[in-house]
Design an enzyme around this catalytic site. Structure first.
Site, PDB file in Angstrom:
ATOM      1  N   ASP A 213      32.725  64.641 -27.145  1.00 53.58           N
ATOM      2  CA  ASP A 213      32.220  63.917 -25.982  1.00 53.58           C
ATOM      3  C   ASP A 213      32.193  62.435 -26.318  1.00 53.58           C
ATOM      4  O   ASP A 213      32.184  62.080 -27.483  1.00 53.58           O
ATOM      5  CB  ASP A 213      30.759  64.329 -25.742  1.00 53.58           C
TER       6      ASP A 213
ATOM      7  N   ASP B 179      27.221  68.873 -24.168  1.00 55.08           N
ATOM      8  CA  ASP B 179      25.801  68.679 -23.918  1.00 55.08           C
ATOM      9  C   ASP B 179      25.347  69.357 -22.622  1.00 55.08           C
ATOM     10  O   ASP B 179      24.250  69.872 -22.532  1.00 55.08           O
ATOM     11  CB  ASP B 179      25.452  67.183 -23.898  1.00 55.08           C
TER      12      ASP B 179
ATOM     13  N   ASP C  43      29.160  72.929 -20.003  1.00 51.85           N
ATOM     14  CA  ASP C  43      29.999  72.871 -21.197  1.00 51.85           C
ATOM     15  C   ASP C  43      29.976  74.213 -21.928  1.00 51.85           C
ATOM     16  O   ASP C  43      30.771  74.433 -22.853  1.00 51.85           O
ATOM     17  CB  ASP C  43      29.494  71.792 -22.172  1.00 51.85           C
TER      18      ASP C  43
HETATM   19  N1  LIG Z   1      23.480  59.979 -12.655  1.00 53.25           N
HETATM   20  C1  LIG Z   1      24.632  59.624 -12.133  1.00 53.25           C
HETATM   21  N2  LIG Z   1      24.739  59.331 -10.839  1.00 53.25           N
HETATM   22  C2  LIG Z   1      25.921  58.988 -10.317  1.00 53.25           C
HETATM   23  N3  LIG Z   1      27.054  58.914 -10.992  1.00 53.25           N
HETATM   24  C3  LIG Z   1      27.024  59.186 -12.281  1.00 53.25           C
HETATM   25  C4  LIG Z   1      25.815  59.556 -12.930  1.00 53.25           C
HETATM   26  N4  LIG Z   1      26.074  59.793 -14.214  1.00 53.25           N
HETATM   27  C5  LIG Z   1      27.394  59.598 -14.367  1.00 53.25           C
HETATM   28  N5  LIG Z   1      27.967  59.219 -13.210  1.00 53.25           N
HETATM   29  C6  LIG Z   1      29.380  58.971 -12.972  1.00 53.25           C
HETATM   30  O1  LIG Z   1      30.109  60.124 -13.419  1.00 53.25           O
HETATM   31  C7  LIG Z   1      30.976  59.789 -14.460  1.00 53.25           C
HETATM   32  C8  LIG Z   1      30.899  60.705 -15.673  1.00 53.25           C
HETATM   33  O2  LIG Z   1      30.190  61.818 -15.485  1.00 53.25           O
HETATM   34  P1  LIG Z   1      30.082  63.012 -16.501  1.00 53.25           P
HETATM   35  O3  LIG Z   1      28.703  63.510 -16.435  1.00 53.25           O
HETATM   36  O4  LIG Z   1      31.184  63.959 -16.257  1.00 53.25           O
HETATM   37  O5  LIG Z   1      30.339  62.358 -17.916  1.00 53.25           O
HETATM   38  P2  LIG Z   1      29.421  62.432 -19.177  1.00 53.25           P
HETATM   39  O6  LIG Z   1      29.258  63.857 -19.569  1.00 53.25           O
HETATM   40  O7  LIG Z   1      28.204  61.655 -18.944  1.00 53.25           O
HETATM   41  O8  LIG Z   1      30.327  61.695 -20.203  1.00 53.25           O
HETATM   42  P3  LIG Z   1      30.845  62.238 -21.588  1.00 53.25           P
HETATM   43  O9  LIG Z   1      31.746  63.374 -21.275  1.00 53.25           O
HETATM   44  O10 LIG Z   1      31.528  61.076 -22.135  1.00 53.25           O
HETATM   45  O11 LIG Z   1      29.667  62.656 -22.379  1.00 53.25           O
HETATM   46  C9  LIG Z   1      30.596  58.402 -14.909  1.00 53.25           C
HETATM   47  O12 LIG Z   1      31.756  57.674 -15.191  1.00 53.25           O
HETATM   48  C10 LIG Z   1      29.870  57.792 -13.758  1.00 53.25           C
HETATM   49  O13 LIG Z   1      30.750  57.040 -12.979  1.00 53.25           O
HETATM   50 CA   LIG Z   2      29.587  65.556 -21.161  1.00 60.92          CA
END
Ligand SMILES: Nc1ncnc2c1ncn2[C@@H]1O[C@H](COP(=O)(O)OP(=O)(O)OP(=O)(O)O)[C@@H](O)[C@H]1O
Ligand SMILES: [Ca+2]
Length: 535
Positions: A69, A379, A383
């Site tokens: 991640d 996380d 996943d």
């Molecule tokens: N709480 C939120 N509200 C709105 N949009 C969000 C929020 N959190 C993340 N995002 C948007 O969603 C995208 C990524 O979401 P996602 O949860 O899939 O990734 P992540 O799991 O946080 O990242 P990684 O995989 O790197 O750990 C971000 O680029 C952002 O633009």
């Molecule tokens: Ca993630």
């Protein structure tokens, strides 16, 4: 021949047979394997890795690729809003709302305060110069809420002005979250917030700084896209805010409201924020260490492809800024390939952006089919399938959900990529220790077997009887296992390629050593036995 003599003969043959079995079976092996696993598990605990499945330690040592991640593992997960683009203009600094009309500011603040899964605790003593408000929630939410506070948002006051009708919580699959709030008697505002370029696709107009609604012309789309791109190149996470007014008459009655799907088209773009999440210090070194150890690190993130590229360059996963597909690929593109194509492409992928948890699963499957031993970090709740499918599933101790932890083999207690690399080191040491013990045990066993069989055939008797041999084995196995199983890892372990899936546990070099040693032992023993006869 009397009956008694026959029985004695049978018993003798039986004891010789038992003796030969005792020397042939490496009884100490299970002991040594369990000991080394348990020993390194305790040591790993000190290194901030909690092992849930004992054998995962050893598997981790043979990992050929790690799909990691980004957020929290490679980065610090300390997010702050550093850029903002609202009312068609960049705000500089990002909390400067001077150019925006009051109506626009109010709308932004309402969107921030209502459309969030986080919360703000405002201590009463604040007015008397007391404690600062306490922001809770996911790091992205915290960053946005803190930015809201800088804009002058009064959290509980804003939330009390309107009532929430329906919520669509943020999820990684859709990458957006929304809320519908009722303002006054008949006015309904639907707020959306999510991945910038995806929200932009749903917008047909935008709000100017004076509060007027402008239609989204291709030029304006280009302008927004350019802004998103610039932020992404600077490794910022981009989140867009959009809005759509509704009438109370469009909203289903209270008893059917639970099934109401919030409208997500024809949105009005409010603006975009860029959130900085710095790389973890030391991550570059860990990635270099992995490269030296022949382990390919791949980044799988939910973030924008450009943001992912910028972070990957920063932490050393990518070295060339101009790489193209399939080294860096979007989750959607990968998802749409056929199974076979996916397997071909998977090997080359270093960075996957805008991925959903399901893409992670597809990547793991493809890599495993290519013969890789795959370690995966995760996380989120969704996943879990990828963590299950992987050879080693690693969940995050701080950010990870319970479901992710339950599905994982090892929990990384400090969410740090460096810990992951330490786990690999321990894993390799477990493997090496087991190999050492096998070599030791086999050498002794084969030598003893040859001597016993030759003596039994030539003289009908064995040098040591079963009980004596069991004693020797007991002492030799336990002490040998203790000594070899508790050997700590050395740096040399991380400078050789991983063993992977196909390599045999007993390598050719081990066979060679074994044969040489067996020859030496047998020659020595037979010559010392035959010496008196020759003189
Ligand atoms: N709480 C939120 N509200 C709105 N949009 C969000 C929020 N959190 C993340 N995002 C948007 O969603 C995208 C990524 O979401 P996602 O949860 O899939 O990734 P992540 O799991 O946080 O990242 P990684 O995989 O790197 O750990 C971000 O680029 C952002 O633009
Ligand atoms: Ca993630």
């Amino acid at each position: 021949m009397g009956v008694g003599e026959t029985i004695r003969g049978v018993v003798k043959i039986f004891t010789v047979a038992v003796t030969i079995v005792v020397v042939a079976v490496p009884e100490g092996l299970p002991l040594a394997v369990t000991l080394t696993l348990a020993f390194s598990m305790r040591k790993m605990m000190r290194d901030k890795a909690l092992v849930r499945r004992l054998s995962a330690c050893e598997t981790m040592g043979s990992a050929t690729t790690i799909c990691s991640d980004k957020t929290g593992t490679l980065t610090l997960n300390q997010m702050t809003v550093v850029e903002a683009y609202f009312g068609g203009e960049k705000m500089d600094p990002p909390d400067n709302t001077q150019k925006l009309s009051a109506a626009v500011s109010t709308m932004i603040i309402e969107g921030i305060a209502q459309n969030t899964s986080g919360s703000i605790f405002e201590p009463e003593s604040l007015s008397q110069g007391g404690q600062a408000p306490e922001v809770t929630g996911s790091p992205t939410e915290k960053a946005i809420l803190s930015w809201g506070l800088q804009l002058g948002m009064k959290f509980s006051e804003t939330r009390s002005k309107s009532s929430i009708l329906q919520v669509f919580p943020f999820n990684s699959e859709k990458k957006r979250g929304g809320v519908a709030v009722q303002v006054g008697d008949s006015e309904v505002h639907v707020y959306w917030k999510g991945a910038a370029e995806l929200i932009l696709e749903s917008c047909t107009s935008w709000i100017d700084k004076d509060g007027s609604k402008q239609s989204m012309t291709p030029e304006k789309v280009g302008e927004f896209k350019k802004f998103i791109e610039d932020m992404a190149v600077a490794s910022l996470r981009c989140v867009a805010f959009a809005y759509r007014p509704c009438e109370m008459s469009d909203v289903p009655k209270e008893d059917q409201r639970a099934d109401w799907v919030l409208p997500e088209d024809n949105l009005i773009m409010l603006g975009i924020v860029g959130i900085k999440d710095p790389c973890r210090p030391g991550v570059q070194d860990s990635i270099r260490l992995c490269a030296a150890a022949g382990i390919k690190v791949r980044m799988v993130t939910g973030d924008n492809l450009q943001t992912a590229r910028a972070i990957a360059l920063e932490c050393g996963i990518l070295t060339d800024p101009n790489v193209s597909e399939p080294t860096i690929i979007e989750g959607k593109t990968f998802r749409e390939l056929s199974d076979l194509e996916r397997e071909e492409v998977a090997d080359k992928i270093s960075v996957m952006g805008r991925s959903s948890p399901n893409d992670k699963l597809l990547l793991v499957k493809a890599l495993r089919n290519r013969g890789h031993v795959v370690a995966v970090t995760g996380d989120g709740t969704n996943d879990a399938p990828a963590l299950h499918e992987a050879d080693i599933g690693l969940s995050m101790g701080i950010q990870g959900t319970e479901v992710a932890k339950e599905s994982s083999d090892i929990i990384i207690l400090d969410d740090n990529f460096a810990t992951l690399v330490r786990v690999v080191r321990w894993g390799r040491s477990v493997y090496a220790n087991i190999q050492k013990f096998i070599q030791f045990q086999l050498t002794v066993n084969v030598a003893a077997l040859i001597i016993n069989v030759v003596s039994a055939v030539s003289s009908g008797d064995v040098p040591l009887n079963a009980v004596q041999l069991l004693w020797v084995n007991l002492i030799m196995d336990t002490l040998g296992a203790l000594a070899l199983a508790t050997e700590p890892p050395n740096n040399h372990l991380m400078q050789r390629p991983p063993v992977g899936r196909r390599e045999p546990l007993i390598t050719n070099i081990m066979w060679r050593n074994l044969l040489i040693m067996v020859c030496c032992i047998c020659t020595l023993l037979y010559s010392s036995y035959l010496w008196p006869f020759c003189c």
